[in-house]
Design an enzyme around this catalytic site. Structure first.
Site, PDB file in Angstrom:
ATOM      1  N   SER A   1       9.742   4.691  -0.871  1.00  0.00           N
ATOM      2  CA  SER A   1       9.713   3.744   0.267  1.00  0.00           C
ATOM      3  C   SER A   1       9.681   4.655   1.641  1.00  0.00           C
ATOM      4  O   SER A   1       8.993   5.484   1.707  1.00  0.00           O
ATOM      5  CB  SER A   1      10.975   2.948   0.303  1.00  0.00           C
ATOM      6  OG  SER A   1      11.014   1.950   1.001  1.00  0.00           O
TER       7      SER A   1
ATOM      8  N   HIS B   1       9.394  -4.394  -4.867  1.00  0.00           N
ATOM      9  CA  HIS B   1       9.566  -3.354  -4.063  1.00  0.00           C
ATOM     10  C   HIS B   1      10.171  -2.143  -5.078  1.00  0.00           C
ATOM     11  O   HIS B   1      11.254  -2.550  -5.529  1.00  0.00           O
ATOM     12  CB  HIS B   1      10.301  -3.362  -2.934  1.00  0.00           C
ATOM     13  CG  HIS B   1       9.968  -2.238  -2.037  1.00  0.00           C
ATOM     14  ND1 HIS B   1       8.962  -1.510  -1.642  1.00  0.00           N
ATOM     15  CD2 HIS B   1      11.236  -1.220  -1.323  1.00  0.00           C
ATOM     16  CE1 HIS B   1       9.157  -0.551  -0.856  1.00  0.00           C
ATOM     17  NE2 HIS B   1      10.427  -0.389  -0.696  1.00  0.00           N
TER      18      HIS B   1
END
Ligand SMILES: *[C@@H]1O[C@H](CO)[C@@H](O)[C@H](O)[C@H]1NC(C)=O
Ligand SMILES: *[C@@H]1O[C@H](CO)[C@@H](O)[C@H](O)[C@H]1NC(C)=O
Length: 314
Positions: A123, A297
């Site tokens: 991320s 994610h």
């Protein structure tokens, strides 16, 4: 008003939740691969927002998994600050340029990294590691793996890790009140990769971190040269990502300037067409790798990780 301590506690709760989710997907059969030589390339890991270096359910599990797959490997999971609480907090509040320069000096001082290393960023940690590649060529980074990274920033915060935490509302409010104000830029990590296509001039002028590493104010030839020293730049996009907006940023694409609906790919962008960062040259040299992962994610299975990413860590 929440106190810093309350905020910190919420971060930790949030990161536990994310970590627990991640763990579900990482848990799997343990495969021990006997190393045939002791000449493995070390790997440096940078965690994402709301997480920290060492949580046994997230980055700790990733470190362990890599160690099990590649025997004898040195895995450095970066801690930004003196302990995991600071590390988690700094992921929200510490100037990114300062974080990058701290990491650069840590890597330069680590004797085990002298011969080079591979970088694995999760991320926001992914774009931070790209800044390390561009600014600090020694020790040399070989492969850079961006796992759900926001290479062109974000415009929106649809869902934070640990959604219930008040910190996300706080961040959202601050970003909406003026992401490019000096105060917000200096103190909010997410503002430093906030990319507002409706305020392109402000973004280019005032974004302290992302506009700089993405050559928006000018072309820094050093950045361009250093990035091209990578062997591979691997970008993983999560096909059902509900945290990152727009998801195209995970492959270095973004919203077209002046509106908020249509996106463009990296190859369609000015950055690529003018080759301001060397990405077009890297693409031509087959150094860019675009990978897809089914799921939300950072949700990947151990099997997926082994098949798709471990080859870049050997
Ligand atoms: C392992 O390391 C030792 C000491 O550094 C070295 O002498 C040896 O050749 C290495 N073995 C392999 C297989 O690379
Ligand atoms: C370009 O980047 C290098 C490495 O970070 C830095 O030392 C230099 O000051 C930058 N140049 C400009 C013009 O910003």
């Amino acid at each position: 008003m929440t106190t810093v301590q309350q905020k910190a506690e919420e971060h930790i709760t949030g990161s536990r939740m994310t970590a627990a989710l991640l763990f579900l997907f990482l848990a799997g059969p343990v495969l021990l691969v006997a190393g045939s030589s002791n000449a493995t390339v070390p790997v440096v890991v940078w965690h994402g927002m709301g997480d920290n270096c060492c949580n046994p359910l997230s980055m700790g599990a990733v470190k362990k998994m890599i160690e099990e797959e590649i025997s004898g490997i040195y895995v450095l999971s970066l801690m930004i600050g003196k302990n995991v609480v600071e590390d988690t907090e700094n992921g929200f509040f510490m100037d990114v340029n300062e974080q990058v320069s701290m990491v650069c000096s840590q890597l330069a001082q680590d004797p085990k990294l002298k011969g080079g290393y591979n970088a694995l960023g999760f991320s926001q940690g992914a774009q931070f590691l790209r800044a390390v590649a561009q600014r600090c060529p020694s020790p040399p980074m070989r492969n850079l793996i961006s796992v759900g990274g926001q290479q062109q920033g974000v415009f929106g915060l649809p869902r934070c890790p640990g959604e219930s935490s008040r910190i996300c509302d706080f961040i959202r409010k601050a970003l909406n009140s003026g992401a490019y104000s000096d105060l917000v830029q200096k103190h909010l990590v997410q503002a430093q990769y906030w990319h507002d296509p409706l305020n392109d001039d402000l973004y280019k002028k005032y974004s302290l971190f992302l506009a700089d590493i993405n050559q928006e104010r000018g072309v820094n030839e050093t950045y361009k040269k250093n990035l091209q020293l990578l062997d591979k730049f691997v970008m993983v996009k999560f096909l059902q990502d509900t945290v990152v907006d727009p998801v195209d940023t995970e492959w270095f694409g973004f919203l077209k300037t002046g509106q908020t609906k249509e996106t463009e790919t990296l190859q369609d962008s000015v950055l690529y067409k003018e080759d301001r960062l060397g990405l077009a040259a890297m693409d031509k040299a087959k150094k860019l790798v675009f990978l897809k992962c089914e799921g939300d994610h950072l949700r990947f299975t151990r099997e997926w990780f082994n098949t798709n990413l471990v080859p870049y860590l050997r």
